[in-house]
Design a protein around this motif. Structure first.
Motif, PDB file in Angstrom:
ATOM      1  N   LYS A  32       6.344  -6.923  -3.111  1.00  0.00           N
ATOM      2  CA  LYS A  32       4.968  -7.050  -2.530  1.00  0.00           C
ATOM      3  C   LYS A  32       4.196  -5.854  -3.123  1.00  0.00           C
ATOM      4  CE  LYS A  32       4.509  -8.335   1.625  1.00  0.00           C
ATOM      5  NZ  LYS A  32       4.206  -8.834   3.094  1.00  0.00           N
ATOM      6  N   THR A  33       4.791  -4.670  -3.243  1.00  0.00           N
ATOM      7  CA  THR A  33       3.936  -3.661  -3.650  1.00  0.00           C
ATOM      8  C   THR A  33       3.773  -3.656  -5.008  1.00  0.00           C
ATOM      9  OG1 THR A  33       5.157  -2.237  -2.133  1.00  0.00           O
ATOM     10  CG2 THR A  33       4.183  -1.256  -4.115  1.00  0.00           C
ATOM     11  N   HIS A  34       4.373  -4.242  -6.070  1.00  0.00           N
ATOM     12  CA  HIS A  34       4.070  -4.570  -7.271  1.00  0.00           C
ATOM     13  C   HIS A  34       3.092  -5.465  -7.388  1.00  0.00           C
ATOM     14  CE1 HIS A  34       6.080  -4.350 -11.471  1.00  0.00           C
ATOM     15  NE2 HIS A  34       4.841  -4.108 -11.632  1.00  0.00           N
ATOM     16  N   ILE A  35       3.122  -6.644  -6.685  1.00  0.00           N
ATOM     17  CA  ILE A  35       2.008  -7.580  -6.708  1.00  0.00           C
ATOM     18  C   ILE A  35       0.634  -7.187  -6.225  1.00  0.00           C
ATOM     19  CG2 ILE A  35       1.400  -9.850  -5.607  1.00  0.00           C
ATOM     20  CD1 ILE A  35       4.245 -10.729  -6.097  1.00  0.00           C
ATOM     21  N   TYR A  36       0.741  -6.131  -5.095  1.00  0.00           N
ATOM     22  CA  TYR A  36      -0.480  -5.627  -4.494  1.00  0.00           C
ATOM     23  C   TYR A  36      -1.092  -4.657  -5.777  1.00  0.00           C
ATOM     24  CZ  TYR A  36       0.110  -7.552   0.160  1.00  0.00           C
ATOM     25  OH  TYR A  36       0.213  -8.245   1.260  1.00  0.00           O
ATOM     26  N   HIS A  37      -0.103  -4.056  -6.303  1.00  0.00           N
ATOM     27  CA  HIS A  37      -0.736  -3.038  -7.352  1.00  0.00           C
ATOM     28  C   HIS A  37      -1.316  -3.888  -8.483  1.00  0.00           C
ATOM     29  CE1 HIS A  37       0.044  -0.354 -10.741  1.00  0.00           C
ATOM     30  NE2 HIS A  37       0.477  -1.194 -11.453  1.00  0.00           N
ATOM     31  N   TRP A  38      -1.207  -5.043  -8.740  1.00  0.00           N
ATOM     32  CA  TRP A  38      -1.747  -5.851  -9.763  1.00  0.00           C
ATOM     33  C   TRP A  38      -3.144  -6.312  -9.239  1.00  0.00           C
ATOM     34  CZ3 TRP A  38       3.278  -9.003 -10.357  1.00  0.00           C
ATOM     35  CH2 TRP A  38       4.202  -8.507 -11.379  1.00  0.00           C
ATOM     36  N   ASN A  39      -3.190  -6.602  -8.174  1.00  0.00           N
ATOM     37  CA  ASN A  39      -4.173  -7.631  -7.505  1.00  0.00           C
ATOM     38  C   ASN A  39      -5.221  -6.758  -6.571  1.00  0.00           C
ATOM     39  OD1 ASN A  39      -3.826 -10.441  -8.360  1.00  0.00           O
ATOM     40  ND2 ASN A  39      -1.657  -9.823  -7.412  1.00  0.00           N
ATOM     41  N   GLY A  73     -11.738  -3.300  -5.687  1.00  0.00           N
ATOM     42  CA  GLY A  73     -12.584  -2.490  -4.544  1.00  0.00           C
ATOM     43  C   GLY A  73     -12.767  -1.209  -5.098  1.00  0.00           C
ATOM     44  N   PRO A  74     -13.476  -0.609  -4.118  1.00  0.00           N
ATOM     45  CA  PRO A  74     -13.609   0.966  -4.367  1.00  0.00           C
ATOM     46  C   PRO A  74     -11.974   1.944  -4.335  1.00  0.00           C
ATOM     47  CG  PRO A  74     -14.981   0.247  -2.452  1.00  0.00           C
ATOM     48  CD  PRO A  74     -14.205  -1.078  -2.917  1.00  0.00           C
ATOM     49  N   LEU A  75     -11.230   1.332  -3.740  1.00  0.00           N
ATOM     50  CA  LEU A  75     -10.023   1.993  -3.572  1.00  0.00           C
ATOM     51  C   LEU A  75      -9.107   1.717  -4.474  1.00  0.00           C
ATOM     52  CD1 LEU A  75      -9.628   1.791   0.494  1.00  0.00           C
ATOM     53  CD2 LEU A  75      -9.997   3.741  -1.045  1.00  0.00           C
ATOM     54  N   PHE A  76      -9.554   0.746  -5.548  1.00  0.00           N
ATOM     55  CA  PHE A  76      -8.546   0.427  -6.412  1.00  0.00           C
ATOM     56  C   PHE A  76      -7.694   1.352  -7.365  1.00  0.00           C
ATOM     57  CE2 PHE A  76      -7.935  -0.088 -11.212  1.00  0.00           C
ATOM     58  CZ  PHE A  76      -7.036  -1.037 -11.119  1.00  0.00           C
ATOM     59  N   GLU A 104      -2.647   3.374  -8.636  1.00  0.00           N
ATOM     60  CA  GLU A 104      -1.697   4.457  -8.820  1.00  0.00           C
ATOM     61  C   GLU A 104      -0.615   4.777  -7.927  1.00  0.00           C
ATOM     62  OE1 GLU A 104      -1.954   6.386 -11.827  1.00  0.00           O
ATOM     63  OE2 GLU A 104      -3.525   4.935 -12.468  1.00  0.00           O
ATOM     64  N   MET A 105      -1.034   4.872  -6.588  1.00  0.00           N
ATOM     65  CA  MET A 105      -0.233   5.014  -5.374  1.00  0.00           C
ATOM     66  C   MET A 105       0.803   3.892  -5.586  1.00  0.00           C
ATOM     67  SD  MET A 105      -0.711   5.612  -1.422  1.00  0.00           S
ATOM     68  CE  MET A 105      -1.588   6.994  -1.529  1.00  0.00           C
ATOM     69  N   THR A 106       0.648   2.782  -5.463  1.00  0.00           N
ATOM     70  CA  THR A 106       1.540   1.509  -5.394  1.00  0.00           C
ATOM     71  C   THR A 106       2.584   1.470  -6.797  1.00  0.00           C
ATOM     72  OG1 THR A 106       0.131  -0.020  -6.331  1.00  0.00           O
ATOM     73  CG2 THR A 106       0.360   0.263  -4.131  1.00  0.00           C
ATOM     74  N   GLU A 107       2.034   2.181  -7.935  1.00  0.00           N
ATOM     75  CA  GLU A 107       2.893   2.236  -8.896  1.00  0.00           C
ATOM     76  C   GLU A 107       3.916   3.132  -8.738  1.00  0.00           C
ATOM     77  OE1 GLU A 107       3.012   3.093 -13.998  1.00  0.00           O
ATOM     78  OE2 GLU A 107       1.118   2.842 -12.934  1.00  0.00           O
ATOM     79  N   TRP A 120       2.459   7.637   6.000  1.00  0.00           N
ATOM     80  CA  TRP A 120       1.457   8.548   6.248  1.00  0.00           C
ATOM     81  C   TRP A 120       0.498   8.517   5.172  1.00  0.00           C
ATOM     82  CZ3 TRP A 120       2.040  13.483   3.157  1.00  0.00           C
ATOM     83  CH2 TRP A 120       0.859  14.506   3.369  1.00  0.00           C
ATOM     84  N   MET A 121       0.840   8.607   3.729  1.00  0.00           N
ATOM     85  CA  MET A 121      -0.161   8.553   2.780  1.00  0.00           C
ATOM     86  C   MET A 121      -0.849   7.101   2.749  1.00  0.00           C
ATOM     87  SD  MET A 121       1.995  10.176  -0.483  1.00  0.00           S
ATOM     88  CE  MET A 121       2.066  11.907  -0.608  1.00  0.00           C
ATOM     89  N   LEU A 122      -0.448   5.988   3.150  1.00  0.00           N
ATOM     90  CA  LEU A 122      -1.234   4.751   3.222  1.00  0.00           C
ATOM     91  C   LEU A 122      -2.180   4.945   4.348  1.00  0.00           C
ATOM     92  CD1 LEU A 122       2.130   2.103   2.378  1.00  0.00           C
ATOM     93  CD2 LEU A 122      -0.075   2.688   0.891  1.00  0.00           C
TER      94      LEU A 122
END
Length: 162
Positions: A39-46, A49-52, A57-60, A154-156
């Motif tokens: 899930k984290t990897h797929i969100y990383h790809w997709n 928006g402004p937080l891209f 970077e964080m999800t990688e 916490w970071m998320l």
């Protein structure tokens, strides 16, 4: 449900039944960790928006850590004398409901927070079982993983808090 039968005669001071229970708990955590990794990897790809950039970077960093964690958890199951399960077998099914194409960056982060918190709760229960059985190695590994997941939450949260 019991993990697959031991192949090795493990005798390092842990009760056989406790080892089986701990291996079963770790098998469920392994499945959850794989699901969160994917899930984290797929969100990383997709993510868009402004937080891209921040989320990308964080999800990688997170999916790389989760990949390493799967190895650590599987190796602990093996050290307990059980085969590391093929993820998705024996009641440890992976269910990943993504819909990444329709989620906003904030929704992705909220989903990841929820998944990490669920994993933390499962790890906390497994750590208590390991501690009661004097399995200090599994307990220590789980406490270490919980520390990482709690920091990630916490970071998320910090990323999406207005």
């Amino acid at each position: 449900m019991d993990p697959k039968p031991r192949e090795e005669n493990v005798n390092f001071g842990l009760d056989d039944k406790a080892r089986g229970t701990i291996a079963q708990n770790l098998s469920a955590i392994l499945a959850d960790t794989y699901a969160l990794l994917v899930k984290t990897h797929i969100y990383h790809w997709n993510v868009v928006g402004p937080l891209f950039h921040s989320i990308h970077e964080m999800t990688e960093v997170q999916y790389n850590d989760l990949f390493k964690a799967t190895d650590e958890i599987a190796e602990r199951i093996r050290a307990l004398g059980y085969r590391a399960p093929v993820v998705g077998n024996k009641g440890h099914d992976i269910v990943i409901e993504l819909g990444a194409e329709s989620k906003t960056a904030h929704e992705m982060i909220e989903d990841l927070i929820s998944e990490h918190e669920s994993t933390i709760r499962k790890m906390r229960e497994a750590a208590e079982v390991a501690e009661e059985a004097d399995d200090f190695v599994s307990h220590d590994m789980l406490v270490g993983r919980m520390t990482i997941h709690e920091k990630t939450v916490w970071m998320l949260r910090a990323l999406v808090t207005e």
